[in-house]
Design a protein around this motif. Structure first.
Motif, mmCIF file in Angstrom:
data_model
loop_
_atom_site.group_PDB
_atom_site.id
_atom_site.type_symbol
_atom_site.label_atom_id
_atom_site.label_comp_id
_atom_site.label_asym_id
_atom_site.label_seq_id
_atom_site.Cartn_x
_atom_site.Cartn_y
_atom_site.Cartn_z
ATOM 1 N N ARG A 305 2.371 -10.454 9.097
ATOM 2 C CA ARG A 305 2.955 -9.192 9.208
ATOM 3 C C ARG A 305 4.499 -9.016 8.714
ATOM 4 O O ARG A 305 5.424 -8.662 9.235
ATOM 5 C CB ARG A 305 3.194 -8.732 10.876
ATOM 6 N N ASP A 306 4.392 -9.528 7.450
ATOM 7 C CA ASP A 306 5.583 -9.457 6.502
ATOM 8 C C ASP A 306 5.795 -8.259 5.873
ATOM 9 O O ASP A 306 5.577 -8.000 5.068
ATOM 10 C CB ASP A 306 5.675 -10.691 5.573
ATOM 11 N N TYR A 307 6.636 -7.374 6.762
ATOM 12 C CA TYR A 307 6.741 -5.997 6.486
ATOM 13 C C TYR A 307 7.408 -5.713 5.076
ATOM 14 O O TYR A 307 6.885 -5.078 4.082
ATOM 15 C CB TYR A 307 7.530 -5.162 7.276
ATOM 16 N N ASP A 308 8.560 -6.379 4.713
ATOM 17 C CA ASP A 308 9.196 -6.183 3.378
ATOM 18 C C ASP A 308 8.379 -6.905 2.372
ATOM 19 O O ASP A 308 8.282 -6.092 1.231
ATOM 20 C CB ASP A 308 10.631 -7.120 3.518
ATOM 21 N N THR A 309 7.949 -8.018 2.457
ATOM 22 C CA THR A 309 6.986 -8.436 1.158
ATOM 23 C C THR A 309 5.786 -7.517 0.959
ATOM 24 O O THR A 309 5.625 -7.331 -0.065
ATOM 25 C CB THR A 309 6.562 -9.979 1.804
ATOM 26 N N VAL A 310 4.981 -7.183 1.979
ATOM 27 C CA VAL A 310 3.970 -6.292 1.796
ATOM 28 C C VAL A 310 4.320 -5.024 1.188
ATOM 29 O O VAL A 310 3.625 -4.626 0.071
ATOM 30 C CB VAL A 310 3.222 -6.166 3.124
ATOM 31 N N GLN A 311 5.272 -4.445 1.708
ATOM 32 C CA GLN A 311 5.672 -3.264 0.870
ATOM 33 C C GLN A 311 6.274 -3.355 -0.334
ATOM 34 O O GLN A 311 6.056 -2.492 -1.278
ATOM 35 C CB GLN A 311 7.026 -2.625 1.750
ATOM 36 N N GLY A 312 6.917 -4.369 -0.663
ATOM 37 C CA GLY A 312 7.368 -4.674 -2.010
ATOM 38 C C GLY A 312 6.386 -4.824 -3.121
ATOM 39 O O GLY A 312 6.461 -4.410 -4.171
ATOM 40 N N ILE A 313 5.462 -5.719 -2.673
ATOM 41 C CA ILE A 313 4.516 -6.135 -3.465
ATOM 42 C C ILE A 313 3.398 -4.696 -3.827
ATOM 43 O O ILE A 313 3.069 -4.553 -4.805
ATOM 44 C CB ILE A 313 3.444 -7.220 -2.989
ATOM 45 N N MET A 314 3.029 -4.026 -2.782
ATOM 46 C CA MET A 314 2.494 -2.811 -2.892
ATOM 47 C C MET A 314 3.039 -1.880 -3.823
ATOM 48 O O MET A 314 2.621 -1.077 -4.551
ATOM 49 C CB MET A 314 2.113 -2.261 -1.551
ATOM 50 N N VAL A 315 4.467 -1.588 -3.667
ATOM 51 C CA VAL A 315 5.088 -0.713 -4.575
ATOM 52 C C VAL A 315 5.134 -1.270 -6.040
ATOM 53 O O VAL A 315 5.048 -0.122 -6.875
ATOM 54 C CB VAL A 315 6.552 -0.649 -4.255
ATOM 55 N N PHE A 316 5.297 -2.456 -6.094
ATOM 56 C CA PHE A 316 5.138 -3.063 -7.638
ATOM 57 C C PHE A 316 3.677 -2.890 -8.118
ATOM 58 O O PHE A 316 3.566 -2.421 -9.179
ATOM 59 C CB PHE A 316 5.360 -4.616 -7.356
ATOM 60 N N PHE A 317 2.915 -3.183 -7.373
ATOM 61 C CA PHE A 317 1.257 -2.937 -7.765
ATOM 62 C C PHE A 317 1.020 -1.365 -8.264
ATOM 63 O O PHE A 317 0.404 -1.113 -9.120
ATOM 64 C CB PHE A 317 0.210 -3.429 -6.784
ATOM 65 N N ALA A 318 1.684 -0.308 -7.161
ATOM 66 C CA ALA A 318 1.454 0.894 -7.373
ATOM 67 C C ALA A 318 2.206 1.500 -8.688
ATOM 68 O O ALA A 318 1.471 2.254 -9.463
ATOM 69 C CB ALA A 318 1.967 1.777 -6.239
ATOM 70 N N ALA A 319 3.241 0.898 -9.006
ATOM 71 C CA ALA A 319 3.814 1.478 -10.343
ATOM 72 C C ALA A 319 3.162 0.874 -11.319
ATOM 73 O O ALA A 319 2.904 1.528 -12.350
ATOM 74 C CB ALA A 319 5.365 0.612 -10.462
ATOM 75 N N ILE A 320 2.454 -0.305 -11.349
ATOM 76 C CA ILE A 320 1.711 -0.749 -12.630
ATOM 77 C C ILE A 320 0.473 0.043 -12.710
ATOM 78 O O ILE A 320 0.202 0.649 -13.862
ATOM 79 C CB ILE A 320 1.143 -2.325 -12.271
ATOM 80 N N VAL A 321 -0.303 0.463 -11.565
ATOM 81 C CA VAL A 321 -1.535 1.327 -11.730
ATOM 82 C C VAL A 321 -0.913 2.709 -12.136
ATOM 83 O O VAL A 321 -1.865 3.281 -13.211
ATOM 84 C CB VAL A 321 -2.080 1.608 -10.408
ATOM 85 N N VAL A 322 0.009 3.186 -11.776
ATOM 86 C CA VAL A 322 0.210 4.713 -12.292
ATOM 87 C C VAL A 322 0.688 4.507 -13.776
ATOM 88 O O VAL A 322 0.281 5.295 -14.498
ATOM 89 C CB VAL A 322 1.622 5.158 -11.493
ATOM 90 N N LEU A 323 1.628 3.646 -14.382
ATOM 91 C CA LEU A 323 1.833 3.270 -15.643
ATOM 92 C C LEU A 323 0.692 3.299 -16.457
ATOM 93 O O LEU A 323 0.577 3.490 -17.430
ATOM 94 C CB LEU A 323 2.883 2.379 -15.909
#
Length: 341
Positions: A305-323
């Motif tokens: 339940r490491d909120y910041d790590t999960v949120q940060g990695i998911m944002v990073f992944f989402a940016a990759i998929v969008v680009l």
């Protein structure tokens, strides 16, 4: 509107929509994390920690604030490109976690997709050019089997056979314990060992990479095989292919220089999006093979339940998929002049 202006308008539209897509994804991740059972404070301190200590730690993390205030602070940090710090890794910055683990994910994804692309295109082309024969039936069967097999089950079987029983491949990790890893230039062990002109390290890192990447590539190749076989069969029936045959052009040249090129357009789309999905969290693959990539690190963060790590990695992944999706659309438009936006 000319083709060039239409393409520019489409690209600008997609680029303007990208922040909206990222905002939607980050908001969903933020809300879903807090809606799931479990408390990150309990994951860090344990259930037996005193309530006063838990409350103090919760206030230090900002978890005692109202949800809307947490969300505002979260969006403000994202606008500053601040992904926060891990709650469970002694305050390690999320950017540092990404920098540490992402190269392993890239290496696995690129090698796996290379295997998938080569195998899928080869089998699909053979099946399409030998329609109605055993090659066609075998290609169809290959696509169905590889597409339907669960990766975690196949991963366990191949590790049991090729690592435990036969001892051909090592289990887990990227490099042997006790041996110095390649000098860190890019984080990719195979590339770094070549840049260091150390062939021993190169073949060692390739040995550790072989089993997970080949397994992943074979299972993904069924997707490309099916797309190539279906599209190439349709392309081989097109009028321009019949005209090329009438002019006496060799069949091999027709397939490779004309038909296969047009049949590759949907393959490129699937290739790009599949690669983006792998780079955006090959969680199942990395967990199955104990590969120390970012997907494996995300799995650990979700468990704790490491909120910041999960949120940060998911944002990073989402940016990759969008680009990646935008880049694939542009490449398709440049390859196929029939596409209009």
């Amino acid at each position: 509107m000319s083709r060039a202006k239409a393409l520019q308008y489409y690209i600008m539209t997609r680029l303007l929509l990208a922040p909206l897509m990222l905002w939607t994804i980050t908001t969903l991740v933020f809300l879903l994390l807090r809606a799931t059972p479990g408390d990150p404070v309990d994951a860090v301190l344990g259930n037996r920690a005193p309530d006063s200590v838990k409350e103090e730690y919760r206030q230090r993390l900002g978890l005692s604030e109202p949800l809307w205030l947490q969300y505002i602070r979260y969006l403000g940090a994202l606008l500053r490109l601040d992904l926060g710090s891990s709650m469970t890794s002694q305050g390690q910055e999320v950017w540092q976690i990404i920098q540490q683990h992402f190269p392993a994910t890239v290496e696995l994804a690129v090698c796996g997709m290379t295997v998938a692309f080569v195998v899928g295109i080869t089998v699909g082309t053979l099946a399409a050019t030998h329609s109605g024969t055993a090659w066609d039936a075998g290609g169809r069967l290959f696509g169905i089997i590889t597409y339907s097999l669960p990766l975690f089950w196949v991963g366990m079987i191949v590790q049991l056979v090729f690592s435990v029983q036969l001892g051909w491949f090592p289990l887990g990790r990227r490099f042997p314990i006790g041996l110095p890893a390649p000098e860190d230039y890019t984080g990719l062990y195979t590339i770094d060992s070549l840049l260091s002109a150390n062939l021993s390290q190169f073949f060692t890192s390739l040995h550790y990479l072989a089993l997970p990447s080949i397994t992943l590539g074979i299972l993904l190749s069924g997707i490309f095989e099916r797309i190539v076989r279906v599209n190439l069969k349709q392309t081989l029936k097109a009028d321009y292919v019949e005209a090329a045959r009438a002019r006496g052009i060799p069949e091999r040249r027709i397939v490779l220089a004309h038909a296969l090129k047009n049949a590759m357009i949907p393959v490129i789309t699937v290739l790009g999006l599949t690669l983006a999905a792998l780079l955006g969290g090959a969680v199942l693959t990395e967990v199955t093979f104990d590969w120390p990539g970012l997907g494996n690190r995300l799995y650990d963060a979700i468990s704790l339940r490491d909120y910041d790590t999960v949120q940060g990695i998911m944002v990073f992944f989402a940016a990759i998929v969008v680009l990646a999706s935008i880049a694939i659309d542009i490449i398709n438009a440049l390859i196929d002049p029939r596409i209009r936006y």
